[in-house]
Design a protein around this motif. Structure first.
Motif, PDB file in Angstrom:
ATOM      1  N   GLN A   1       0.823  -1.207   0.000  1.00 54.64           N
ATOM      2  CA  GLN A   1       0.000   0.000   0.000  1.00 54.64           C
ATOM      3  C   GLN A   1       0.860   1.261   0.000  1.00 54.64           C
ATOM      4  OE1 GLN A   1      -2.209  -1.208   3.510  1.00 54.64           O
ATOM      5  NE2 GLN A   1      -4.103  -1.329   2.330  1.00 54.64           N
TER       6      GLN A   1
ATOM      7  N   ALA B   1       1.148   4.038  -3.080  1.00 56.71           N
ATOM      8  CA  ALA B   1       0.932   5.471  -2.837  1.00 56.71           C
ATOM      9  C   ALA B   1       2.112   6.294  -3.347  1.00 56.71           C
ATOM     10  CB  ALA B   1       0.716   5.722  -1.342  1.00 56.71           C
TER      11      ALA B   1
ATOM     12  N   LEU C   1      -0.234  13.681  -1.307  1.00 58.27           N
ATOM     13  CA  LEU C   1      -0.879  12.903  -2.374  1.00 58.27           C
ATOM     14  C   LEU C   1      -2.264  13.456  -2.689  1.00 58.27           C
ATOM     15  CD1 LEU C   1      -1.069  10.526  -4.319  1.00 58.27           C
ATOM     16  CD2 LEU C   1      -1.664   9.046  -2.387  1.00 58.27           C
TER      17      LEU C   1
ATOM     18  N   LEU D   1       2.035   7.848   5.963  1.00 58.68           N
ATOM     19  CA  LEU D   1       1.245   6.777   5.335  1.00 58.68           C
ATOM     20  C   LEU D   1       1.057   5.601   6.284  1.00 58.68           C
ATOM     21  CD1 LEU D   1       2.824   6.806   1.759  1.00 58.68           C
ATOM     22  CD2 LEU D   1       0.419   7.244   2.286  1.00 58.68           C
TER      23      LEU D   1
END
Length: 585
Positions: free
Chosen positions: A5, A9, A79, A70
């Protein structure tokens, strides 16, 4: 967030920054960090907790801050800011083969194109061809790419669909209310692409199962929640890609399960043929049962259904109405090859070219999978983009393989190369270098736009070189990304009969090339096939099972697959080929 993940990202950050024209060094920092994290053997969260992110190569202070955010919050404000600046349509345009961030940015800056629809209109109006760096050929390729995307819309690669489906299966299978559970549809038939996921369960108490299904992690929309059927739209991260699919769950009585399993496995055409067969017996076959005016026929398994119609069991991979019923009636159904019969694999890449793992790491992984041998096929010298091997580096790799073979007991490493077939059909090394290998995989990696006849003759010329053992990914296609180059596959298969060239079933789920239809043709011609994972990492070695699925859909049996041979048999075969080559040299 876990490693994949966080990696996804950071990769998205890099893509969005490039679309915005940000500094290439900054872009590459995110892209490289994404790749590094995706290949970590430990958890990124442990580095965050220990404060050791800075010890990972390429992770500077700025990236440490972003990664920490994150991992701890599951979000990254940076992001979100980038997403707000970039029209979503630009990201969709990147799905067109050959259309990278720079070209997409140019289209947006110069023509204000921010969607596939606008891009198609601009191409049809000949506006794209006039742009610097594009031209008529690029414009035509863009139009073909848009058309291709439309033709595969909503479909997902087999490996990606399998990952999502197995997550759902594992979520439900241990529930006390579940009696039996299976995947159905094109997933069970092992088609190369899948539109949606079909899960079938038998139970006396469906409600808790339905509830767990519609509240599963990753569900982004509940499309239906009933007593016997529920549908969801689910999102999952698979190898760094966000996969969104519809999944349907049906719950039936256990006595109905075999009939529902056969029905929802399909194909539609096979089901029609089976219903016709039932009618000949005065029976009616559907998803609920096999019934007649005088009696109903109880079946505990799918095998019982076929037996009731005087047919042997037909494996799901064969159920495409391509002659399987007639073969069953004649007693000529194939005994399909199985994954456990694969003894080893060839065409695998290491850090010598563009692979992620060393020779020894790849060999140890293959041995842990129960394989008896492993062949390497790093890229040859002209493919510089993939760090192709110079003759000097070939000799260094061979020396390392010899050393490993002296240490590893009960396991054999074969020395191979994936040798580029050059534009004129010649090979990328001279005969002196080619003689160093146990085997040679010949592959096309360049000049995809050749006319069909020219490409065909290019490949056939290479096949007639006595050093070529096997032909890699015959069409060069990438599943759901690009069509293969134009080549007469029939002519190539016919030539393989003459040259005794092994034809590869490239098992990488992005390729699956040869496809199952041409596997059937190869079988008819007596061409021997070899299943190779085209592995670029230790994890990729397991891809050979997808090649087995292709082989099974192509009606192939054990003796028709080269790498079901034992180590000694492979050694003898390759030795004979090599002797024949050196005599001609």
């Amino acid at each position: 967030m876990d490693n994949q993940q966080v990696s996804a990202a950071l990769a998205e950050v890099g893509t969005l920054m490039e679309l915005l024209g940000e500094n290439p060094f900054k872009v590459n920092a995110y892209v490289n960090a994404s790749r590094t994290i995706s290949q970590l053997t430990d958890e990124i969260s442990s580095h965050v907790n220990k404060g050791t992110l800075g010890e990972i190569a390429g992770i500077g202070a700025t990236l440490q801050e972003k990664i920490t955010s994150l991992v701890k919050t599951g979000k990254l404000e940076f992001l979100e800011e980038l997403r707000a600046k970039v029209p979503p349509g630009l990201v969709k345009m990147l799905a067109i083969q050959g259309l990278g961030p720079k070209k997409v940015k140019a289209l947006y800056d110069l023509l204000q194109i921010d969607s596939l629809e606008k891009l198609k209109i601009a191409c049809n109006e000949n506006k794209v061809a006039d742009l610097k760096g594009f031209g008529a050929k690029t414009q035509q390729k863009i139009l073909e790419g848009i058309e291709f995307l439309g033709s595969v819309a909503g479909r997902v690669r087999l490996d990606e669909a399998s990952s999502v489906a197995n997550t759902l299966l594992n979520l439900l299978k241990d529930m006390k209310e579940v009696i039996r559970i299976e995947l159905c549809g094109s997933l069970r038939r092992r088609k190369e692409t899948v539109k949606d996921i079909d899960v079938l369960v038998s139970s006396k108490n469906p409600a808790p199962i339905m509830e767990k299904f519609v509240t599963a992690s990753g569900v982004i929309q509940v499309l239906g929640h009933g007593e016997t059927k529920s549908s969801i739209f689910v999102e999952a991260l698979v190898n760094g890609s966000r996969i969104k699919m519809q999944a349907d769950l049906r719950v039936v009585k256990d006595e109905e399960f075999p009939f529902a399993l056969a029905y929802f496995t399909g194909s539609k055409e096979h089901n029609v043929a089976m219903r016709s067969r039932a009618i000949e017996y005065g029976l009616k076959l559907n998803e609920y049962g096999l019934t007649g005016e005088k009696k109903n026929i109880a079946c505990k398994t799918e095998e019982d259904i076929y037996k009731a119609l005087d047919l042997p069991y037909i494996a799901p991979e064969l159920r495409e109405d391509t002659g399987e019923i007639n073969a069953a009636l004649k007693g000529t159904l194939p005994t399909l090859v199985e994954s456990k019969q694969i003894q080893g694999v060839f065409h695998n890449h290491t850090t010598y070219s563009d692979g992620a793992n060393t020779l020894e790491e790849m060999a140890n992984k293959a041995k842990s999978l129960g394989l008896k041998y492993l062949g390497f096929g790093d890229h040859s010298q002209s493919l510089t983009v993939a760090n192709g091997l110079s003759p000097e580096r070939v000799k260094k790799q061979i020396a390392e393989i010899d050393e490993l073979n002296s240490k590893m007991k009960g396991f054999r490493i074969f020395k191979g190369i994936e040798c580029d077939i050059l534009a004129d059909g010649s090979l990328d090394y001279d005969d002196e270098v080619l003689a160093l290998f146990d085997y040679v995989v010949g592959s096309v990696h360049t000049h995809f736009q050749m006319p069909r006849e020219e490409m065909t003759q290019r490949i056939i010329k290479a096949m007639n070189h006595p050093a070529i053992t096997m032909l890699g990914h015959l069409t060069g296609r990438l599943v759901l990304r690009r069509d293969g180059y134009a080549v007469n596959q029939e002519a190539v298969l016919q030539e393989a009969v003459k040259t005794k060239t092994l034809i590869e079933i490239n098992a990488h789920p992005m390729r699956l090339d040869l496809d199952w239809i041409h596997c059937k043709r190869a079988k008819e011609l007596g061409v021997k096939l070899v299943i190779n994972p085209d592995a670029h990492s230790t994890e990729d070695l397991e891809y050979y099972e997808y090649g087995v699925s292709v082989a099974r859909r192509g009606w192939l049996e054990k003796d028709e697959i080269f790498n079901t041979l034992t180590t000694n048999e492979v050694e003898a075969y390759l030795s004979d080929r090599r002797k024949a080559f050196t005599k001609k040299k």
